[in-house]
Design a protein around this motif. Structure first.
Motif, short mmCIF file in Angstrom:
data_model
loop_
_atom_site.label_atom_id
_atom_site.label_comp_id
_atom_site.label_asym_id
_atom_site.label_seq_id
_atom_site.Cartn_x
_atom_site.Cartn_y
_atom_site.Cartn_z
N TYR A 181 18.98 22.08 58.49
CA TYR A 181 17.98 21.18 57.80
C TYR A 181 18.04 19.78 57.61
O TYR A 181 19.27 19.37 57.89
CB TYR A 181 17.63 22.13 56.58
N SER A 237 13.67 22.99 57.07
CA SER A 237 14.58 23.37 58.27
C SER A 237 13.99 22.77 59.48
O SER A 237 12.83 22.53 59.79
CB SER A 237 14.39 24.75 58.35
N ILE A 293 3.01 24.22 48.65
CA ILE A 293 3.23 25.02 47.35
C ILE A 293 2.24 24.29 46.33
O ILE A 293 1.97 23.00 46.17
CB ILE A 293 4.65 24.11 46.87
N ASP A 294 1.57 25.25 45.61
CA ASP A 294 0.79 24.85 44.51
C ASP A 294 1.48 23.86 43.60
O ASP A 294 2.45 24.16 43.05
CB ASP A 294 0.15 26.06 43.75
N GLY A 320 2.90 21.39 44.06
CA GLY A 320 3.95 20.66 44.82
C GLY A 320 3.96 19.19 45.10
O GLY A 320 2.49 18.92 45.60
N ARG A 321 4.75 18.33 44.68
CA ARG A 321 4.65 16.92 44.77
C ARG A 321 4.57 16.57 46.32
O ARG A 321 3.55 16.03 46.75
CB ARG A 321 5.59 16.29 43.97
N PHE A 322 5.59 16.85 46.96
CA PHE A 322 5.62 16.33 48.57
C PHE A 322 4.61 17.04 49.38
O PHE A 322 4.11 16.79 50.21
CB PHE A 322 6.96 16.38 48.95
N ASP A 345 19.65 30.73 54.67
CA ASP A 345 19.30 29.60 53.83
C ASP A 345 18.33 30.04 52.95
O ASP A 345 17.18 30.62 53.43
CB ASP A 345 18.48 28.72 55.09
N PHE A 374 14.05 25.78 45.30
CA PHE A 374 13.33 24.66 44.74
C PHE A 374 14.15 23.38 44.55
O PHE A 374 15.24 23.54 44.17
CB PHE A 374 12.25 24.72 43.83
N HIS A 426 10.98 15.22 37.64
CA HIS A 426 9.98 14.33 37.06
C HIS A 426 8.82 14.92 36.51
O HIS A 426 9.06 16.27 36.07
CB HIS A 426 9.32 13.88 38.49
#
Ligand SMILES: Cc1cc2nc3c(=O)[nH]c(=O)nc-3n(C[C@H](O)[C@H](O)[C@H](O)COP(=O)(O)OP(=O)(O)OC[C@H]3O[C@@H](n4cnc5c(N)ncnc54)[C@H](O)[C@@H]3O)c2cc1C
Length: 340
Positions: free
Chosen positions: A137, A151, A169-170, A172-174, A331, A335, A340
Motif C-alpha cells: 500500500y 492499497s 467513509i461517512d 471521512g476527511r480525505f 492487511d 483507521f 484533528h
C-alpha cells in the motif's frame, strides 16, 4: 529516557526514544521490520522479546493471545520498551530491498466503480521508477502531515501508474474530498511502498485470497501479478460485500479463470435483499471459507479488509482449520489516528 534495543538475528542495535514503539524505533533506524497495519490488528509485526520488559499497549485480542504474551511474544507496533531489550523478529526486510519514497503524483483518472467506491489512477513523475510488491500500500500525505493508507490495486509490472480503490467513509476527511472536490490533474503526495502484505512467491502452497469490500484492491494486484508470472498454484478467491454493488469489479473477477485456470472465484454477499436476484453464496465471507475447507494446513491465506473480518478469519482458520500462523498474511483496514 532512551532504551537500547538489540535485534536478532543479525545483531543490529538501535535506540528507542521515550514513548516510541519497537517498530517506530526500528524504522527510524532504517531497519525494515515486517509490519502492516501499525495498529495492533494484523499481527504482521509479531516477534519475541528475548530479554527485557515491554508495555504491550492495546493489541487486538485475536492478534496477540494471552498465551503468546506469556510465551514472550509481542506486537512490535504497539510494544514500548520499559527497559533495554533483546528482540527477535520473524524476518527482516533490509533497507535497499525496495526503497520507500516520498513523491508527488498527479490524479490522472477518476472512475466511480460503485456509489461509494472511486477508482483513482495516479501518475508518478516521468523519471521515477516506483517499485513495489503485489499487495503493498501507499500513504497519501495530507497538507498537515496526517496520512491515509490505500492499497495499490495494479500489479508491479504495470507500474507507470498506481490504481487505488477508495471507499467513501461517512464523515471521512480525505475520502469526502475524493468524492466531492478532487479532480483529475490534482497533485497529491504519497509515501510508499509500505507493508508486508505481498504474495510470497518462493512457496508452492495453495492460496486462499480473502477480500472484504475494497480489500479487493491488493487482491487484484496479487491476481494480476500471478497471471503475469504464470503462477501454477491453486488459488481460491473469496470476495465478500454487503450487496451486489459492493462487488464493484465482479465481471473482472469472474473473467480471471481464463488467464489463470487454477483460480476459483467465490463471491459472497452478507446483506443482499431478495430483490437483488442474487443466487450466489450468502453470509460472512470468512464463514464461506470455513464451509468449504475442513483443513487449511499447508495453505497460505492472504486476507484484506475490515479489522473485524481479519480477526475472525485469523482466529477461526488457525484454531479450527489447522492453518499455520506464519501462513496467514493480512492487511487490516484500520483507521488513521484521529488528531484533528
Ligand atoms: C494498510 C491499509 C490499507 C488500506 N487500503 C485501503 C484501500 O485500498 N481502500 C480503502 O477504501 N480503504 C483502505 N484503507 C482504509 C483507509 O485508509 C481509511 O478508510 C481512510 O484512511 C479513511 O480516511 P478519511 O480521511 O476519509 O477518514 P477519517 O477522517 O480518518 O475518519 C473519519 C471517521 O471514520 C472512521 N473511519 C475511518 N476509516 C474507516 C474505515 N475504513 N471503516 C470504517 N470507519 C472508518 C474514523 O474512525 C472516523 O471516526 C486502508 C487502511 C490501511 C491501514
Amino acid at each position: 529516557m532512551k532504551h537500547r534495543i538489540s535485534l536478532q538475528p543479525g545483531d543490529h542495535h538501535f535506540d528507542a526514544a521515550d514513548g516510541q514503539t519497537v517498530l517506530e524505533a526500528a524504522l527510524a533506524a532504517g531497519l525494515r521490520l515486517p509490519h502492516s497495519c501499525r495498529d495492533g490488528v494484523c499481527g504482521a509485526c509479531k516477534g519475541k522479546v528475548l530479554a527485557g520488559e515491554v508495555d504491550h499497549g492495546h493489541p487486538a485480542a485475536g492478534a496477540l493471545s494471552a498465551a503468546e504474551r506469556a510465551a514472550g511474544l509481542a506486537l512490535f507496533c504497539c510494544a514500548r520498551p520499559r527497559s533495554d531489550l533483546v528482540v527477535e523478529a520473524r524476518a527482516i526486510d533490509r533497507p535497499g530491498a525496495i526503497p520507500v519514497k516520498r513523491l508527488p503524483c498527479r490524479v490522472h483518472r477518476m472512475q466511480r466503480l460503485a456509489d461509494d467506491v472511486m477508482l483513482i489512477e495516479l501518475k508518478l513523475p516521468g523519471s521515477e521508477i516506483f517499485d513495489f510488491r503485489a499487495g503493498q500500500y501507499i500513504d497519501i500525505m495530507l497538507a498537515d502531515g496526517q496520512r491515509r493508507s490505500f492499497s495499490i490495486a495494479n500489479a508491479p509490472h504495470d507500474a507507470g501508474h498506481l490504481e487505488l480503490h477508495v471507499r467513501r467513509i461517512d464523515g471521512g476527511r480525505f475520502t469526502a474530498h475524493v468524492f466531492e472536490t478532487m479532480k483529475e490533474k490534482d497533485i497529491l503526495r504519497l509515501e510508499g511502498p509500505l507493508g508486508d502484505f505481498w504474495l510470497r512467491e518462493d512457496s508452492a502452497r495453495p492460496i486462499v485470497l480473502l477480500a472484504g469490500g475494497t480489500g479487493f484492491a491488493p487482491i487484484k494486484s496479487i491476481v494480476d501479478h500471478a497471471i503475469h508470472i504464470g503462477i501454477r498454484r491453486p488459488i481460491s478467491l473469496y470476495w465478500g460485500a454487503r450487496t451486489r454493488s459492493g462487488l464493484y469489479l465482479d465481471a473482472l473477477a469472474r473473467s480471471w479463470h481464463t488467464a489463470l485456470p487454477g483460480l476459483r472465484y467465490v463471491p459472497v454477499l452478507s446483506d443482499a435483499p431478495a430483490s437483488d436476484g442474487w443466487d450466489g453464496r450468502r453470509g460472512l465471507v470468512h464463514q464461506a471459507v470455513l464451509d468449504d475447507f475442513t483443513d487449511l494446513g499447508g495453505h497460505e491465506v492472504y486476507a484484506c479488509g475490515a479489522a473485524a473480518m481479519i480477526e475472525a478469519a485469523r482466529s477461526s482458520f488457525c484454531t479450527t482449520r489447522n492453518l499455520d500462523e506464519d501462513a496467514f498474511f493480512a492487511d487490516a483496514f484500520t483507521f488513521a489516528p484521529q488528531t484533528h
